[in-house]
Design a protein around this motif. Structure first.
Motif, short mmCIF file in Angstrom:
data_model
loop_
_atom_site.label_atom_id
_atom_site.label_comp_id
_atom_site.label_asym_id
_atom_site.label_seq_id
_atom_site.Cartn_x
_atom_site.Cartn_y
_atom_site.Cartn_z
N LEU A 61 -10.12 -2.63 14.21
CA LEU A 61 -10.86 -1.61 13.47
C LEU A 61 -10.21 -0.24 13.66
N SER A 65 -8.12 1.81 10.54
CA SER A 65 -8.73 3.10 10.23
C SER A 65 -7.71 4.23 10.43
N ALA A 80 -9.77 -2.06 7.16
CA ALA A 80 -10.68 -1.38 8.07
C ALA A 80 -12.13 -1.71 7.71
N TYR A 84 -14.76 -3.50 10.11
CA TYR A 84 -16.02 -2.82 10.40
C TYR A 84 -17.21 -3.73 10.14
N TYR A 129 -13.07 4.94 12.47
CA TYR A 129 -13.52 4.51 11.14
C TYR A 129 -14.33 5.62 10.46
#
Length: 397
Positions: A61, A65, A80, A84, A129
């Motif tokens: 993640l 990001s 991403a 997530y 993120y």
């Protein structure tokens, strides 16, 4: 290095990220049914039913990001978002809070202990993120995890953070991250990655509670974890901060030498930054005891004096950034060139130019380590992607 050489170095790093590291995770590790596969072994054979770890998924993640923020490549944003969704639905413990250590492929919790290292990495991924997308639900999830660590791990009497708890936050007998670690209540490694997560969270929120906790953590490093007579960090401690052995982890030393300075700069306290600058310069120079003439950094010096001369992928990645920090922030410009020598070692010895990604390591005899995973619970794209992004950013200053 000349300006042209610096730009060439940065371009080479970014090309490796774009053409070697991230395509591997996009094309070979993405599970179309959700999340990412749990493992490819050292010979690149997929184990699609392998358990999936919170650490690996949080690092994925963070990776995509950060890559999206740096490049605006929509493929990385899609990855991403995929990561997530999986972290939020499969790893967050909605009953007790925190994150599960691991889940099966179908999402069933496999190991439900609360390892604060894993929770910290989830904060790290969620904060990045949020930085990339502005998704406030991700930020709320990150703050809830911060509250879990502060409520259940922080030792306000003696400083620092304990390692682990049961699922419902009770004491646990075995606190180890892995079988190779000592079963100690406080470790350098967990503190390093809590401060890493908190620094990322502070950068995107400016929250005063996060700032207080981050500042307290930095003091723990300066006062407790960095060993005064060597400049190296202690690895394992008891509740009262007695050092349990004198082993040295060169990779963690060089990684912390730039992460802690980054933390001080995000905190924005001039006096603390000056103090941290001096401490991290000493730490980085101590870490260079593990640097060999070919530009590679060896892994560890055991407490009994035995040297583990394996060249791990993540140690080389962190040493590239750490050496550039020595050049830029510590007045040692020769380390720009030495960082490039480490990068050349990586290109020649660790990058898998045929299969993609980097090998786990080269053994002391020079052979490729195929016993450890190519991708898995502990083999992730975050150290090498971060090295490419951070070093390229610094080289263009």
């Amino acid at each position: 290095m000349t300006e042209q050489q610096r730009h060439q170095f940065a371009a080479s790093l970014m090309a490796n990220m774009r053409e070697n590291i991230l395509p591997y995770w996009l094309d070979r590790m993405t599970d179309p049914e959700g999340g990412f596969y749990g493992r490819r072994d050292g010979n690149d054979r997929l184990d699609c039913e392998a358990p999936r770890g919170a650490i690996l998924n949080a690092r994925i993640l963070w990776t995509f990001s950060a890559a999206y923020s740096a490049t605006a490549d929509e493929r990385y944003l899609k990855a991403a978002m995929h990561a997530y969704a999986y972290v939020i639905t499969q790893f967050i413990d909605r009953e007790h809070g925190g994150v599960f250590w691991s889940v099966d492929r179908d999402g069933t919790p496999c190991d439900t202990k609360k390892q604060y290292y894993a929770i910290a990495f989830t904060i790290y991924g969620l904060a990045e993120y949020y930085h990339a997308t502005g998704d406030r639900k991700a930020l709320a999830e990150a703050m809830a995890l911060f509250d879990c660590i502060e409520a259940h791990s922080r030792d306000r009497a003696r400083g620092g953070y304990i390692e682990a708890s049961t699922r419902d936050w009770h004491p646990i007998d075995d606190m180890r991250l892995s079988e190779k670690d000592a079963n100690s209540s406080k470790t350098m490694n967990t503190h390093l990655h809590i401060i890493e997560g908190y620094t990322a969270l502070l950068r995107v929120t400016g929250d005063e509670r996060v700032a207080e906790a981050t500042r307290s953590l930095l003091r723990v490093f300066l006062d407790r974890i960095i060993v005064k007579d060597t400049g190296h960090m202690g690895l394992f401690f008891d509740d009262d901060w007695h050092l349990l052995d004198r082993a040295v982890s060169y990779g963690h030393d060089i990684e912390a030498s730039w992460l802690l300075l980054e933390t001080a700069r995000v905190l924005g306290d001039d006096d603390l930054t000056v103090e941290t600058l001096a401490a991290t310069r000493r730490m980085a120079i101590a870490a260079l005891d593990g640097m060999w003439s070919d530009g590679s950094m060896v892994y560890e010096l055991h407490a009994d004096g035995r040297l583990d001369a394996e060249r791990h992928w993540w140690v080389q990645a962190e040493s590239i950034v750490g050496q550039i920090y020595l050049a830029l922030f510590h007045g040692m410009p020769e380390y720009d060139g030495r960082a490039r020598a480490t990068w050349q070692y990586v290109l020649d010895n660790l990058v898998d130019h045929e299969g993609g990604e980097w090998f786990w390591s080269r053994r002391a005899d020079g052979s490729v380590n195929r016993t450890d995973d190519k991708a898995g619970f502990w083999k992730c794209p975050y150290h090498n992607t971060r090295a490419c992004l951070e070093a390229a950013r610094l080289l263009k200053v």
